[in-house]
Scaffold this active site. Sequence first.
Site, PDB file in Angstrom:
ATOM      1  CG  HIS A  43      -0.519 -13.498  17.540  1.00 18.11           C
ATOM      2  ND1 HIS A  43      -0.372 -13.178  18.876  1.00 18.11           N
ATOM      3  CD2 HIS A  43       0.562 -14.263  17.245  1.00 18.11           C
ATOM      4  CE1 HIS A  43       0.725 -13.724  19.345  1.00 18.11           C
ATOM      5  NE2 HIS A  43       1.322 -14.403  18.387  1.00 18.11           N
ATOM      6  CD  GLU A  62       6.772  -9.325  17.626  1.00 11.92           C
ATOM      7  OE1 GLU A  62       7.314  -9.995  18.495  1.00 11.92           O
ATOM      8  OE2 GLU A  62       5.536  -9.091  17.602  1.00 11.92           O
ATOM      9  CD  GLN A 121       4.080 -12.766  16.705  1.00 14.49           C
ATOM     10  OE1 GLN A 121       3.652 -13.909  16.894  1.00 14.49           O
ATOM     11  NE2 GLN A 121       4.764 -12.103  17.612  1.00 14.49           N
ATOM     12  CG  HIS A 156       3.270 -19.059  16.752  1.00 16.04           C
ATOM     13  ND1 HIS A 156       4.322 -18.382  16.168  1.00 16.04           N
ATOM     14  CD2 HIS A 156       2.567 -18.123  17.428  1.00 16.04           C
ATOM     15  CE1 HIS A 156       4.254 -17.099  16.503  1.00 16.04           C
ATOM     16  NE2 HIS A 156       3.193 -16.905  17.257  1.00 16.04           N
ATOM     17  CD  GLU A 188       2.848 -16.329  21.245  1.00 17.05           C
ATOM     18  OE1 GLU A 188       2.812 -16.447  19.999  1.00 17.05           O
ATOM     19  OE2 GLU A 188       3.193 -15.284  21.824  1.00 17.05           O
TER      20      GLU A 188
HETATM   21  N1  CMX Z   1       5.312 -25.834  14.188  1.00 22.37           N
HETATM   22  C1  CMX Z   1       5.155 -27.185  14.141  1.00 22.37           C
HETATM   23  N2  CMX Z   1       6.186 -28.062  14.329  1.00 22.37           N
HETATM   24  C2  CMX Z   1       7.398 -27.532  14.562  1.00 22.37           C
HETATM   25  C3  CMX Z   1       7.625 -26.152  14.625  1.00 22.37           C
HETATM   26  C4  CMX Z   1       6.521 -25.282  14.412  1.00 22.37           C
HETATM   27  N3  CMX Z   1       6.652 -23.951  14.467  1.00 22.37           N
HETATM   28  N4  CMX Z   1       8.944 -25.929  14.882  1.00 22.37           N
HETATM   29  C5  CMX Z   1       9.520 -27.138  14.978  1.00 22.37           C
HETATM   30  N5  CMX Z   1       8.596 -28.100  14.797  1.00 22.37           N
HETATM   31  C6  CMX Z   1       8.819 -29.542  14.792  1.00 22.37           C
HETATM   32  C7  CMX Z   1       9.967 -29.908  13.870  1.00 22.37           C
HETATM   33  O1  CMX Z   1       9.515 -30.051  12.541  1.00 22.37           O
HETATM   34  C8  CMX Z   1      10.449 -31.208  14.463  1.00 22.37           C
HETATM   35  O2  CMX Z   1       9.608 -32.246  14.055  1.00 22.37           O
HETATM   36  P1  CMX Z   1      10.241 -33.669  13.587  1.00 22.37           P
HETATM   37  O3  CMX Z   1      10.971 -34.193  14.813  1.00 22.37           O
HETATM   38  O4  CMX Z   1       9.036 -34.489  13.243  1.00 22.37           O
HETATM   39  O5  CMX Z   1      11.137 -33.372  12.446  1.00 22.37           O
HETATM   40  C9  CMX Z   1      10.253 -30.979  15.937  1.00 22.37           C
HETATM   41  O6  CMX Z   1       9.246 -29.960  16.084  1.00 22.37           O
HETATM   42  C10 CMX Z   1      11.570 -30.490  16.496  1.00 22.37           C
HETATM   43  O7  CMX Z   1      11.452 -30.234  17.792  1.00 22.37           O
HETATM   44  P2  CMX Z   1      12.749 -29.867  18.648  1.00 22.37           P
HETATM   45  O8  CMX Z   1      13.969 -30.543  18.105  1.00 22.37           O
HETATM   46  O9  CMX Z   1      12.369 -30.071  20.083  1.00 22.37           O
HETATM   47  O10 CMX Z   1      12.989 -28.321  18.477  1.00 22.37           O
HETATM   48  P3  CMX Z   1      13.386 -27.258  17.355  1.00 22.37           P
HETATM   49  O11 CMX Z   1      14.822 -26.903  17.509  1.00 22.37           O
HETATM   50  O12 CMX Z   1      12.889 -27.559  15.984  1.00 22.37           O
HETATM   51  O13 CMX Z   1      12.502 -26.055  17.904  1.00 22.37           O
HETATM   52  C11 CMX Z   1      10.637 -25.298  19.105  1.00 22.37           C
HETATM   53  C12 CMX Z   1      11.114 -26.157  17.968  1.00 22.37           C
HETATM   54  C13 CMX Z   1       9.128 -25.262  19.034  1.00 22.37           C
HETATM   55  C14 CMX Z   1      11.075 -25.879  20.448  1.00 22.37           C
HETATM   56  C15 CMX Z   1      11.238 -23.860  18.902  1.00 22.37           C
HETATM   57  O14 CMX Z   1      10.805 -23.338  17.667  1.00 22.37           O
HETATM   58  C16 CMX Z   1      10.856 -22.896  19.996  1.00 22.37           C
HETATM   59  O15 CMX Z   1      11.503 -22.834  21.039  1.00 22.37           O
HETATM   60  N6  CMX Z   1       9.768 -22.103  19.783  1.00 22.37           N
HETATM   61  C17 CMX Z   1       9.288 -21.164  20.769  1.00 22.37           C
HETATM   62  C18 CMX Z   1       9.770 -19.775  20.524  1.00 22.37           C
HETATM   63  C19 CMX Z   1       9.299 -19.220  19.210  1.00 22.37           C
HETATM   64  O16 CMX Z   1       8.769 -19.904  18.362  1.00 22.37           O
HETATM   65  N7  CMX Z   1       9.509 -17.878  19.070  1.00 22.37           N
HETATM   66  C20 CMX Z   1       9.060 -17.146  17.918  1.00 22.37           C
HETATM   67  C21 CMX Z   1       7.676 -16.570  18.117  1.00 22.37           C
HETATM   68  C22 CMX Z   1       7.647 -15.479  19.158  1.00 22.37           C
HETATM   69  C23 CMX Z   1       6.275 -14.865  19.315  1.00 22.37           C
HETATM   70  O17 CMX Z   1       5.297 -15.431  18.933  1.00 22.37           O
HETATM   71  O18 CMX Z   1       6.221 -13.723  19.840  1.00 22.37           O
HETATM   72 CO    CO Z   2       3.258 -15.156  18.504  1.00 22.17          CO
END
Ligand code: CMX
Ligand code: CO
Length: 149
Positions: free
Chosen positions: A19, A55, A70, A94, A144
């Site tokens: 997805h 979601e 999604q 993502h 993911e």
């Molecule tokens: N795509 C691309 N880049 C991303 C991003 C995304 N979705 N989310 C954050 N970033 C970037 C930010 O822009 C930032 O970049 P800069 O440093 O250049 O400004 C950097 O990543 C920040 O990273 P971080 O400080 O380590 O972390 P964040 O607090 O922004 O969180 C992340 C980012 C990925 C660790 C957090 O979103 C996460 O834990 N994601 C996993 C869980 C998730 O997304 N759940 C929802 C979906 C569930 C599902 O699919 O079922």
């Molecule tokens: Co997902």
Amino acid sequence: MTGSVPPSPADPLLLGVDHVGLAVADLDQAVRFHTDVLGLVLLHREENDDQDIVEAMLGGGDATSGTQIQLLAPRSPHSVLATFLDRSRPGLHHIAYRVADVESAAQTFRRRGLRLLYDRGRPGTRGSRINFVHPKDAGGVLTELVQPR
Ligand code: CMX
Ligand code: CO
């Protein structure tokens, strides 16, 4: 110059695109747009306590077999989706690849030098197990891994 591209070695790690995740502020409104305007089919809705999100999964004409969309909205201000929407706009969040075994896929990517967000897979949509490659290690794309139930 044109020419055929030699097949890359078989790597059964990623089985296909499961997805594409879109961050939205209002789930109901986004579902209405994707069904009434774009004509996708709503397949499933769920709250994920672990991720603190609400979601919906949507599909196209071959809803049961194609890549799904999604839609993700934050359930509280502490959700990662709330952080994302605060920093960025709604939109692409993502890409999710289907894997046979999320633990071994994660381990393989760790060995290849990528940072995985979780030590072990966590609960995802419809009882799947999920993990993520940090976007900074995947060309700026939050990636993911999904092992369907
Ligand atoms: N795509 C691309 N880049 C991303 C991003 C995304 N979705 N989310 C954050 N970033 C970037 C930010 O822009 C930032 O970049 P800069 O440093 O250049 O400004 C950097 O990543 C920040 O990273 P971080 O400080 O380590 O972390 P964040 O607090 O922004 O969180 C992340 C980012 C990925 C660790 C957090 O979103 C996460 O834990 N994601 C996993 C869980 C998730 O997304 N759940 C929802 C979906 C569930 C599902 O699919 O079922
Ligand atoms: Co997902």
